[in-house]
Write a protein that holds these residues in place. Structure first.
Motif, PDB file in Angstrom:
ATOM      1  N   ALA A   1      14.676   7.184   1.531  1.00  0.00           N
ATOM      2  CA  ALA A   1      14.821   8.627   1.318  1.00  0.00           C
ATOM      3  C   ALA A   1      13.548   9.327   1.774  1.00  0.00           C
ATOM      4  N   SER A   2      13.585  10.648   1.831  1.00  0.00           N
ATOM      5  CA  SER A   2      12.387  11.413   2.167  1.00  0.00           C
ATOM      6  C   SER A   2      11.505  11.547   0.923  1.00  0.00           C
ATOM      7  N   ILE A   3      10.256  11.909   1.153  1.00  0.00           N
ATOM      8  CA  ILE A   3       9.345  12.098   0.021  1.00  0.00           C
ATOM      9  C   ILE A   3       9.820  13.251  -0.858  1.00  0.00           C
ATOM     10  N   THR A   4      10.371  14.291  -0.256  1.00  0.00           N
ATOM     11  CA  THR A   4      10.839  15.419  -1.054  1.00  0.00           C
ATOM     12  C   THR A   4      12.047  15.028  -1.906  1.00  0.00           C
ATOM     13  N   GLU A   5      12.905  14.146  -1.384  1.00  0.00           N
ATOM     14  CA  GLU A   5      14.021  13.657  -2.197  1.00  0.00           C
ATOM     15  C   GLU A   5      13.507  12.806  -3.354  1.00  0.00           C
ATOM     16  N   ALA A   6      12.522  11.965  -3.072  1.00  0.00           N
ATOM     17  CA  ALA A   6      11.938  11.136  -4.123  1.00  0.00           C
ATOM     18  C   ALA A   6      11.221  11.983  -5.164  1.00  0.00           C
ATOM     19  N   SER A   7      10.725  13.162  -4.758  1.00  0.00           N
ATOM     20  CA  SER A   7       9.981  14.015  -5.690  1.00  0.00           C
ATOM     21  C   SER A   7      10.857  14.535  -6.819  1.00  0.00           C
ATOM     22  N   HIS A   8      12.177  14.423  -6.684  1.00  0.00           N
ATOM     23  CA  HIS A   8      13.056  14.826  -7.783  1.00  0.00           C
ATOM     24  C   HIS A   8      12.848  13.933  -9.010  1.00  0.00           C
ATOM     25  N   ALA A   9      12.248  12.756  -8.801  1.00  0.00           N
ATOM     26  CA  ALA A   9      11.920  11.898  -9.946  1.00  0.00           C
ATOM     27  C   ALA A   9      10.897  12.579 -10.848  1.00  0.00           C
ATOM     28  N   VAL A  10      10.053  13.416 -10.268  1.00  0.00           N
ATOM     29  CA  VAL A  10       9.084  14.192 -11.049  1.00  0.00           C
ATOM     30  C   VAL A  10       9.788  15.313 -11.800  1.00  0.00           C
ATOM     31  N   SER A  11      10.608  16.070 -11.080  1.00  0.00           N
ATOM     32  CA  SER A  11      11.246  17.231 -11.697  1.00  0.00           C
ATOM     33  C   SER A  11      12.281  16.822 -12.740  1.00  0.00           C
ATOM     34  N   LEU A  12      13.014  15.699 -12.522  1.00  0.00           N
ATOM     35  CA  LEU A  12      14.026  15.271 -13.505  1.00  0.00           C
ATOM     36  C   LEU A  12      13.361  14.804 -14.796  1.00  0.00           C
TER      37      LEU A  12
ATOM     38  N   ALA B   1       8.583  20.905  -2.859  1.00  0.00           N
ATOM     39  CA  ALA B   1       9.471  20.197  -1.941  1.00  0.00           C
ATOM     40  C   ALA B   1      10.105  21.160  -0.940  1.00  0.00           C
ATOM     41  N   VAL B   2      10.414  22.367  -1.398  1.00  0.00           N
ATOM     42  CA  VAL B   2      11.032  23.357  -0.509  1.00  0.00           C
ATOM     43  C   VAL B   2      10.086  23.726   0.638  1.00  0.00           C
ATOM     44  N   VAL B   3       8.827  24.021   0.323  1.00  0.00           N
ATOM     45  CA  VAL B   3       7.905  24.443   1.383  1.00  0.00           C
ATOM     46  C   VAL B   3       7.541  23.283   2.303  1.00  0.00           C
ATOM     47  N   VAL B   4       7.477  22.069   1.771  1.00  0.00           N
ATOM     48  CA  VAL B   4       7.202  20.911   2.633  1.00  0.00           C
ATOM     49  C   VAL B   4       8.388  20.650   3.546  1.00  0.00           C
ATOM     50  N   ASP B   5       9.610  20.718   2.994  1.00  0.00           N
ATOM     51  CA  ASP B   5      10.815  20.520   3.808  1.00  0.00           C
ATOM     52  C   ASP B   5      10.955  21.598   4.880  1.00  0.00           C
ATOM     53  N   ALA B   6      10.378  22.769   4.623  1.00  0.00           N
ATOM     54  CA  ALA B   6      10.446  23.855   5.599  1.00  0.00           C
ATOM     55  C   ALA B   6       9.500  23.625   6.772  1.00  0.00           C
ATOM     56  N   GLY B   7       8.758  22.532   6.752  1.00  0.00           N
ATOM     57  CA  GLY B   7       7.854  22.198   7.847  1.00  0.00           C
ATOM     58  C   GLY B   7       6.499  22.861   7.759  1.00  0.00           C
ATOM     59  N   LEU B   8       6.119  23.339   6.569  1.00  0.00           N
ATOM     60  CA  LEU B   8       4.851  24.049   6.414  1.00  0.00           C
ATOM     61  C   LEU B   8       3.684  23.112   6.125  1.00  0.00           C
ATOM     62  N   GLY B   9       3.950  21.835   5.980  1.00  0.00           N
ATOM     63  CA  GLY B   9       2.869  20.868   5.797  1.00  0.00           C
ATOM     64  C   GLY B   9       2.449  20.718   4.347  1.00  0.00           C
ATOM     65  N   TYR B  10       1.535  19.755   4.135  1.00  0.00           N
ATOM     66  CA  TYR B  10       1.120  19.439   2.765  1.00  0.00           C
ATOM     67  C   TYR B  10       0.008  20.334   2.231  1.00  0.00           C
ATOM     68  N   ARG B  11      -0.437  21.305   3.022  1.00  0.00           N
ATOM     69  CA  ARG B  11      -1.320  22.349   2.478  1.00  0.00           C
ATOM     70  C   ARG B  11      -0.500  23.415   1.750  1.00  0.00           C
ATOM     71  N   SER B  12       0.740  23.573   2.185  1.00  0.00           N
ATOM     72  CA  SER B  12       1.560  24.675   1.678  1.00  0.00           C
ATOM     73  C   SER B  12       1.786  24.641   0.165  1.00  0.00           C
ATOM     74  N   PRO B  13       1.907  23.453  -0.491  1.00  0.00           N
ATOM     75  CA  PRO B  13       2.041  23.500  -1.953  1.00  0.00           C
ATOM     76  C   PRO B  13       0.856  24.157  -2.649  1.00  0.00           C
TER      77      PRO B  13
END
Length: 423
Positions: free
Chosen positions: A74-85, A383-395
């Motif tokens: 899976a993608s990192i953003t998909e895996a990040s749902h483990a944090v939010s859940l 996850a939304v801003v990273v998936d939008a292609g804004l990079g890991y500075r965007s969070p």
């Protein structure tokens, strides 16, 4: 934020009239018989083990996201749902359990909560698919807030009145230590032997807690608690609502960054993956420093401490967004996020207890839930801003924006309270 991790307000605070804030206070239990000093110490230690396991379970996922994503393709953003859940589990479980178990025998409740934590951790360890893993993370989060709050209050009744704040702080010390030792250790285990090993460690800590509570914590019954109607009535108070909103939004910025701390440090700052456990330890050290300075500052002024804490969070997030490519600056920002976050959460926790009056249980549980809502909000929006292609500075930039909103809410809370006091 849990959270919680910020409950170590000094005994000095209690002397000045600021109640020491456990993750979610519950009605004061009454020990069945006087407890010897040695028994009290062992009981408090067993509860601190539980806090250590909970802290490790909550934050270890951030350092394991790349490995979880690879394990489930899976993608990192998909895996990040483990944090939010997990955070959503805390949001649901904290107030619900506080409201429904106010009159339940405390030791039995602690055992049930520890067992639920173990079941969820084992489910995370053995999950055959990402959806099952996410469901297990939600289940693991349900007992988080209740165990911390009940454990801290039970600990306070095992000692003399003048040592209650110290007893509560020692339980919560498990959370602090988890961020210095447990979370980095889980990240190192995950990198070396696979991410399932890290969750297996969490499950093992939960089992040790279960046995320790069973053998070492005396039975106790809760005193007469305020009615559920009175408890829920505190949530209608404007200052309680505003405080919860400030925490829910303002602290989301930190979690937007911390959720993606591993790829940010490796892909932007250029650190090796082997350095991630040390970066996570820096956050734990920052939390410890923050909890030490928060007590005296909050004693002097709850409002100024809250405003200082959230303002500092915003500044650090902006610096991280601008200079994340400089390894030393990036690591220093992680440490300072721990310091500022501890100050902010401690101030809001004490503020909420002050505004809740004589029925604090549900509103204090909602405070814990609010910070975990911030956890979920930060993880999802990050996850939304990273998936939008804004990079890991965007969070970090997103997080700075959230702190601005939280700061505005906090200023409104302070101003409106001052006007009410004048009237």
């Amino acid at each position: 934020m849990t959270v919680t991790r910020t409950a170590e307000v000094s005994a000095t605070g209690a002397a000045h009239g600021a109640a020491p804030p456990p993750a979610e206070p519950t009605p004061q239990p009454t020990p069945a018989a006087p407890v010897p000093v040695a028994t009290a110490r062992l009981a408090i230690f067993s509860l601190a083990i539980g806090a250590f396991g909970i802290g490790t379970a909550e934050f270890a996922t951030m350092g394991l996201l790349p490995y979880i994503a690879a394990g489930f393709d899976a993608s990192i953003t998909e895996a990040s749902h483990a944090v939010s859940l997990y955070a959503i589990g805390v949001v649901v479980g904290a107030p619900l359990i506080a409201a429904l178990t106010a009159r339940m025998e405390r030791k039995r409740l602690l055992l049930g909560l520890a067992l639920l934590f173990v079941i969820g951790s084992i489910g995370s360890t053995l999950a055959p698919s990402l959806p099952v893993m996410l469901a297990s993370r939600f289940l693991t989060g349900l007992p988080h807030g209740a165990f911390l709050g009940i454990g801290a209050v039970v600990a306070s009744t095992l000692v003399s009145p003048n040592r209650r704040a110290t007893a509560m702080a020692r339980v919560m010390l498990g959370l602090t230590v988890s961020n210095i030792v447990g979370v980095p250790a889980a990240a190192a285990l995950g990198a070396q032997f696979g991410w399932r090993t890290a969750y297996g460690l969490v499950a093992l800590i939960g089992m040790v807690t279960l046995v320790a509570v069973l053998c070492l914590v005396p039975r106790s019954a809760p005193a007469q608690a305020p009615s559920i109607r009175r408890e829920l009535g505190t949530l209608k108070r404007p200052q309680v609502i505003i405080t919860l909103v400030a925490g829910s939004i303002g602290f989301g910025g930190m979690f937007a960054v911390y959720t993606f701390i591993s790829p940010t440090m490796t892909e932007v700052a250029g650190l090796p993956a082997s350095a991630i456990p040390w970066v996570l330890a820096c956050y734990g050290v920052g939390m410890t420093v923050g909890s030490l300075i928060a007590g005296p500052l909050v004693d002097r002024s709850i409002e100024r401490s809250a405003l200082l804490g959230i303002s500092a969070l915003g500044v650090v997030l902006l610096v991280l967004a601008a200079l994340a490519q400089v390894p030393a600056v990036a690591v220093a920002c992680v440490l300072l996020l721990g310091v500022a976050g501890s100050l902010f959460t401690t101030a809001l926790q004490v503020r909420l207890l002050r505004e809740s009056g004589d029925a604090p249980s549900v509103s204090a549980a909602m405070n814990h839930a609010a910070f975990n809502f911030a956890n979920a909000l930060g993880a999802i929006l990050g996850a939304v801003v990273v998936d939008a292609g804004l990079g890991y500075r965007s969070p970090a930039l997103l997080g700075a924006g959230l702190t601005v909103v939280g700061l505005a809410v906090m200023i409104f809370a302070v101003v409106s309270r001052r006007r009410a006091v004048r009237r």
